[in-house]
Structure formats: structure tokens, C-alpha cells
Enzyme design. Sequence first.
Site, PDB file in Angstrom:
ATOM      1  N   SER A 266      50.217 -29.397 -11.857  1.00  0.00           N
ATOM      2  CA  SER A 266      51.350 -28.825 -12.589  1.00  0.00           C
ATOM      3  C   SER A 266      52.449 -28.251 -11.702  1.00  0.00           C
ATOM      4  O   SER A 266      53.471 -27.788 -12.226  1.00  0.00           O
ATOM      5  CB  SER A 266      50.860 -27.749 -13.556  1.00  0.00           C
ATOM      6  OG  SER A 266      50.291 -28.338 -14.704  1.00  0.00           O
TER       7      SER A 266
ATOM      8  N   LYS B 280      55.919 -29.468 -12.324  1.00  0.00           N
ATOM      9  CA  LYS B 280      56.879 -28.873 -13.265  1.00  0.00           C
ATOM     10  C   LYS B 280      58.036 -28.176 -12.575  1.00  0.00           C
ATOM     11  O   LYS B 280      59.044 -27.864 -13.213  1.00  0.00           O
ATOM     12  CB  LYS B 280      56.133 -27.930 -14.211  1.00  0.00           C
ATOM     13  CG  LYS B 280      55.211 -28.696 -15.156  1.00  0.00           C
ATOM     14  CD  LYS B 280      54.206 -27.817 -15.857  1.00  0.00           C
ATOM     15  CE  LYS B 280      53.273 -28.684 -16.721  1.00  0.00           C
ATOM     16  NZ  LYS B 280      52.048 -28.001 -17.106  1.00  0.00           N
TER      17      LYS B 280
ATOM     18  N   SER C 213      52.606 -22.961 -18.348  1.00  0.00           N
ATOM     19  CA  SER C 213      52.423 -24.323 -17.825  1.00  0.00           C
ATOM     20  C   SER C 213      52.220 -25.324 -18.952  1.00  0.00           C
ATOM     21  O   SER C 213      51.296 -26.140 -18.936  1.00  0.00           O
ATOM     22  CB  SER C 213      51.239 -24.381 -16.845  1.00  0.00           C
ATOM     23  OG  SER C 213      51.297 -25.527 -16.040  1.00  0.00           O
TER      24      SER C 213
END
Length: 265
Positions: free
Chosen positions: A67, A70, A124
Site C-alpha cells: 500500500s 498509494k 489505507s
Amino acid sequence: ELRISSSYDAKSNIQLMGQNLCTPTDQNSEQEAANDIGTSKSAAVYDITDNKVLYSYNMLDQVYPASTTKVMTALIAFKYGNLDQEVTVGDDILNLETGSSVAHLNPGDVLTLRQLIYGLMLPSGNDAAIAIADAVGGSVDGFADMMNKEALQLGATQTHYVNANGLHDESHYTTVYDMYLIFQEACKYDEFVQVISSLSYNAYYRNGSGAAVQNTWTNSCRYINGKKKSPEGVSVIGGKTGTTGEAKYCLVLLSTSSNGHQLIS
């Protein structure tokens, strides 16, 4: 204007762009770092005040970003999106792996792009990532193309994206050095730094029926949410976590050292 070809390798780009970036200079640093890196595959600390690499280990090796992807998703949203644009969440957010981290969005929800960025970065939210990709790139595939073009422009030539959230794919990868290039670019946006340094965010929006919805998102970074103390001599400003079975535990941070220098690690 410096145009980076995809045929350039990472070391070439470091030399070309090194005037304004942190670059590795100590040939022994990698070997020394190996003595105390533990089980980590790669790591680095960059002093972005003096443009120096303070610590590095395998920072040009290919790794899965999970993640921390991102960060690029947010960067594209800030750079090419309209933060006040209202976005209707699509049905494709339902196509997520079981156990995915989410912002608890539902198809038909209507939020601003700014709100979605908070839902992307704090809890997230993989669902928020898809909604952003659809809104800014027209589709996840279209948004991934934007991410890859942006990576090349930043000199992050050893990075390739296939989605906006970092769920595992063998064709979705980066390096610690590329992550630095991407993160430091995102940190040029004051509102990005505001997002990653926020403990929580209250989002007020409406669902597909027009009813009011209130959602509170809390920062997943343990240095921000109080579950971990910052290392001695370092004040953590914010960052992004990432975890998958293949990537293991990933973390990128913006911090300030005791001498007032800003660090990316």
C-alpha cells in the site's frame, strides 16, 4: 527539460538527476548496513535538506510496494485531479480481496476527491484507491498508465504499476530509491503532508439514496496514532504503511531530525 527514457537504468538516472537529489556515494555503506538490517530486504534514509543518503541497503533492488503504492495514487490525484470534484463510487470497489483494508465506502456514495484522498491514506482504503482511479484516470487501467508515466518522469524507472492500491501482482513493483523519488515529489504538496500527518479525519458525504453519511478514518501509521514512539532524535511527521503476504511490511516516512533536517526513510 529532462526526458527519461524507459531504457535508462536506475544507476544512470541517479547520475543524471543527482544534482538535486539524494545519491549514493559511499561504496561501503551497503555492506555496513547489512550488519544491522535484520530481516528487511532493503532500506534507506535520505536527508532531503542536504541531499545526502545517510543509510542504504539494497535500495536499488526490486521489491513489492504493497500500500505504499498509494503515495503515487495520491500524487496523481493532487497533480491531475480537481480536489473539489464530486466522485460517485462505482460497483468495482466490490472486487477486492477478502481482508483488504478499506475506507468502508459503498457503491453510489458521493464524496469529493479530497475526501477520498483522506480515505486512501489514513485507513489505507483500497476502495478509495479504486474510486480515485476511476475518477482521475477513467478506469484502474487508465490510472495505472498515468502512474507509470509519472514514475518515468520522476526518474523512477525501476517501478511499474498495475493498480492504484498495491494489492499484489508480480508486475507491480518498485525499489526503495524509486519510492524516495515518488514520496519526495508528493511531499511538495502541502496538503499531502497535511493528510499523512493527520491523526484522524471526519468525512461527511451522502450515499446513493442521498442520505447523509459520516465516516471517521484514523491514521494507520503507528507513529502518528500513538501506538509507537518516534525514535530518539527524530520527530515523525507522517508516512504510509503497506502490508501484503508477498511484500511483507513496508513503510515510508517523512521526519524531522534533532538538527532540523527533513528525512525520508
